[in-house]
Design an enzyme around this catalytic site. Sequence first.
Site, short mmCIF file in Angstrom:
data_model
loop_
_atom_site.label_atom_id
_atom_site.label_comp_id
_atom_site.label_asym_id
_atom_site.label_seq_id
_atom_site.Cartn_x
_atom_site.Cartn_y
_atom_site.Cartn_z
N VAL A 1 3.13 -5.87 3.29
CA VAL A 1 3.05 -6.87 4.25
C VAL A 1 3.54 -8.27 3.64
O VAL A 1 3.49 -8.43 2.44
CB VAL A 1 1.55 -7.18 4.30
N LYS B 1 4.16 -6.47 8.76
CA LYS B 1 4.03 -5.24 8.06
C LYS B 1 5.28 -4.44 8.08
O LYS B 1 5.66 -4.06 9.29
CB LYS B 1 2.55 -4.54 8.68
N GLY C 1 0.58 -1.22 -0.03
CA GLY C 1 -0.05 -0.08 -0.13
C GLY C 1 0.87 1.15 0.01
O GLY C 1 2.05 1.09 -0.20
N GLY C 2 0.20 2.40 0.25
CA GLY C 2 0.93 3.72 0.07
C GLY C 2 2.01 3.85 1.36
O GLY C 2 2.99 4.62 1.04
N MET C 3 1.78 3.11 2.43
CA MET C 3 2.66 3.27 3.63
C MET C 3 3.74 2.10 3.64
O MET C 3 4.79 2.24 4.21
CB MET C 3 2.11 3.35 4.80
N ASP D 1 -11.83 2.86 10.46
CA ASP D 1 -11.89 2.54 9.06
C ASP D 1 -12.16 1.14 8.74
O ASP D 1 -11.49 0.16 8.17
CB ASP D 1 -10.09 2.69 8.59
#
Length: 297
Positions: free
Chosen positions: A98, A113, A93-95, A206
């Site tokens: 995993v 992660k 993902g953007g950050m 979320d």
Amino acid sequence: MSPDRWQQIEKIYHEALQRTPVERSAFLDEVCGSDHILRKQIESLLAHEGEAEDFIEKPALAMAAQSLMGHQTGLREGQTLGSYRILSLLGSGGMGAVYKATDFRLNRTVAIKVLLQNVSDRPDLKERFRREAQVIANLNHPNVCVIHDIGHQDGLDYLVMEHLEGETLARRLEKGARPAGDVMQLAMEISDALDKVHRHGVVHRDLKPNNIMLTKSGAKLLDFGLAKLATNRVIELSTLQDTDITAEGTILGTLQYMAPEQVQGNEADARSDIFSLGVILYEMLAGHKAFEGKNPA
């Protein structure tokens, strides 16, 4: 492939998955335009979309991202991070990414992660990562993903969690509406998990199908990266793009599953999570999202 290009591909790919195969061609015509290379990349991902069956991933994305994410996190198959040996990339993902890994001290499979190195350089995003670890560590519930460890090595921050075999609810919903019995079972499991979360003074913020994992032992609530303590009324986390920690008034979460107060940028509480769960249950029964909008308006 640059990170910006990869994020563009990932965004279009996920949006294409929300459409039927018949609708995808017109959608790609619109978003790709004359960029024929982009279109071929998206079509290639879509062609491989159903091949894998592991946790937290879009399989084609995992395969395509291996080189890019491995470069940015410095991790490759066979490398070690603390007491863990990397086996494969599960998702990104953007950050960060995993990984599936082996804990060679306890001889068990785990999920790790890892924050991207450029993200680790930002104190605000490192703080979110640290807080996610603290939130999960204090929750002991069969329907909440278990955290095993947290660490830092060679400039990388990482979080070690249980490895879950199964698929996300988002993946399951691609097959259409679910039987009422399945919906009731998931409603009971996630409601019980949320009760535990809320009793610890935490709001998830979320809740969405991508953050619910379906396993043989039941549903698991994932990803507390946007979670907050109910008593914290000053510091909030992230924009929709996971870019920074902001003050009250920032929209947090995933638009189609957000409670009205979140859409308005107001403070979320336990009721916001319950609203999001209701939206998910509606989608499971109806076979389509309750709200299809792409912006707060």
